[in-house]
Enzyme design. Structure first.
Site, PDB file in Angstrom:
ATOM      1  N   THR A 185     -26.093  -1.886 -27.540  1.00  0.00           N
ATOM      2  CA  THR A 185     -26.723  -2.198 -26.256  1.00  0.00           C
ATOM      3  C   THR A 185     -27.074  -0.923 -25.500  1.00  0.00           C
ATOM      4  O   THR A 185     -26.445   0.114 -25.691  1.00  0.00           O
ATOM      5  CB  THR A 185     -25.803  -3.069 -25.373  1.00  0.00           C
TER       6      THR A 185
ATOM      7  N   ARG B 264     -21.500  -5.839 -35.775  1.00  0.00           N
ATOM      8  CA  ARG B 264     -22.225  -5.146 -34.715  1.00  0.00           C
ATOM      9  C   ARG B 264     -22.853  -6.235 -33.851  1.00  0.00           C
ATOM     10  O   ARG B 264     -23.674  -7.020 -34.323  1.00  0.00           O
ATOM     11  CB  ARG B 264     -23.328  -4.246 -35.260  1.00  0.00           C
TER      12      ARG B 264
ATOM     13  N   ALA C 178     -33.411  -9.285 -30.550  1.00  0.00           N
ATOM     14  CA  ALA C 178     -34.742  -8.820 -30.168  1.00  0.00           C
ATOM     15  C   ALA C 178     -35.859  -9.736 -30.659  1.00  0.00           C
ATOM     16  O   ALA C 178     -37.032  -9.456 -30.423  1.00  0.00           O
ATOM     17  CB  ALA C 178     -34.976  -7.405 -30.722  1.00  0.00           C
TER      18      ALA C 178
ATOM     19  N   ASP D  26     -28.485  -5.884 -41.255  1.00  0.00           N
ATOM     20  CA  ASP D  26     -29.159  -6.181 -39.998  1.00  0.00           C
ATOM     21  C   ASP D  26     -29.486  -7.665 -39.932  1.00  0.00           C
ATOM     22  O   ASP D  26     -29.749  -8.304 -40.956  1.00  0.00           O
ATOM     23  CB  ASP D  26     -30.468  -5.387 -39.895  1.00  0.00           C
ATOM     24  N   MET D  27     -29.493  -8.200 -38.718  1.00  0.00           N
ATOM     25  CA  MET D  27     -29.850  -9.597 -38.542  1.00  0.00           C
ATOM     26  C   MET D  27     -31.319  -9.685 -38.123  1.00  0.00           C
ATOM     27  O   MET D  27     -31.772  -8.965 -37.224  1.00  0.00           O
ATOM     28  CB  MET D  27     -28.972 -10.262 -37.488  1.00  0.00           C
TER      29      MET D  27
ATOM     30  N   GLN E  70     -26.439 -11.712 -33.360  1.00  0.00           N
ATOM     31  CA  GLN E  70     -27.226 -11.737 -32.124  1.00  0.00           C
ATOM     32  C   GLN E  70     -26.605 -12.723 -31.146  1.00  0.00           C
ATOM     33  O   GLN E  70     -26.596 -13.924 -31.389  1.00  0.00           O
ATOM     34  CB  GLN E  70     -28.673 -12.129 -32.451  1.00  0.00           C
TER      35      GLN E  70
END
Length: 296
Positions: free
Chosen positions: A213, A159, A164, A109-110, A138
């Site tokens: 999304t 991905r 966010a 995950d970023m 992102q």
């Protein structure tokens, strides 16, 4: 913040792995793919890092026994990225190796932009040994066009998400139309690249690229592209967060698209919940259902 927990229940599968298993099982039974996230980030002690490592190993062991090809999402700071980079890599290496042996995939995950490069460096290093590792990027960050090219050149599955985290204007797009346009262009690059078999090969465990999304307009534009250029439904995962736009996820699934739900669990639910509530487009949908959650 306890009053927020009824909202959190909509977004998390359980307070621990045991309580999350029945929820995850139902999601799988309903036909969705699943990526599991053990909630927590920015571990402050080595003990916290080791606890997270054990939890991910337990997840892999459980789903290996039931023979489910799970995807796992991991935030590197949970495994000690800000404490000791080498120890963080060693923990990730163990998780990715265990996942590889059981035909499972792992995606980093970023988090916020302060650890973007470190996260990319970890993914590149892991990819040299294992083809079952991917990364989230992102699209709202200015640097992502270049990062996306680099990841594709190194055959690291992506991905793509909008992002966010609150970032400074000198690091990310702020205008909605620019965020939309940038995300769509990058998403189409991923789809086009997938069609050229850039990532996925026969008997390969490389994660299939994903678009994360809930933006129905973006999804509609992507599906229109699919139809015009005969892109197979299996060429891309549409990833959505557990508990958000269940109607849209169900519709996509029923129309034959590959839908993967991002399913978090754990006691560290507050930061995750607050990020979800800051996403304004989800607010109306969430609050029209919150009372059902409170009295369930």
């Amino acid at each position: 913040m306890k009053w927020l927990f009824p909202l959190a229940k909509r977004f998390i599968a359980g307070h621990d792995f045991d309580s999350a298993i029945p929820v995850i099982s139902k999601i799988i039974h309903d036909g969705y793919d699943v990526t599991i996230d053990y909630l927590g980030e920015i571990s402050k002690t080595e003990e916290d890092c080791e606890k997270a490592l054990k939890q991910y190993c337990d997840i892999i062991e459980y789903y290996a026994l039931v023979n489910y090809p799970l995807d796992i999402s991991i935030k590197p700071t949970q495994l000690g990225l800000l404490l000791d980079k080498e120890k963080c890599y060693a923990r990730l290496n163990e998780i990715v190796h265990r996942a590889y042996l059981n035909a499972m995939t792992v995606r980093l995950d970023m988090e916020d932009s302060s650890v973007t490069q470190d996260t990319i460096d970890l993914a590149i290093r892991l990819r040299k040994q294992f083809n079952n590792v991917g990364i989230a990027l992102q699209s709202n960050l200015y640097r992502t066009d270049k990062d996306l090219t680099d990841m594709m050149n190194k055959k690291i599955s992506v991905r793509l998400v909008k992002g966010a985290y609150k970032e400074h204007i000198n690091k990310s797009y702020k205008q909605k139309h620019l965020i939309h346009e940038t995300f769509l262009k990058q998403a189409l690059r991923l789809v086009s690249d997938r069609c050229r078999s850039y990532y996925h090969f026969k008997n390969d465990t490389t994660p299939i690229p994903a678009i994360g999304t809930h933006d129905e307009k973006i999804i509609d534009e992507l599906l229109s592209y699919f139809n015009r250029f005969n892109v197979g439904h299996e060429d891309l995962f549409i990833e959505m967060l557990y508990g958000i736009r269940r109607d849209l996820a169900s519709s996509l699934l029923s129309n034959g698209y590959c839908v993967r739900l991002y399913v978090p669990f754990g006691t560290d639910w507050l930061p995750y919940t607050l990020r979800r509530l800051k996403e304004f487009k989800n607010m109306k949908f969430v609050f029209t259902n919150v009372f059902k959650e409170i009295f369930s």
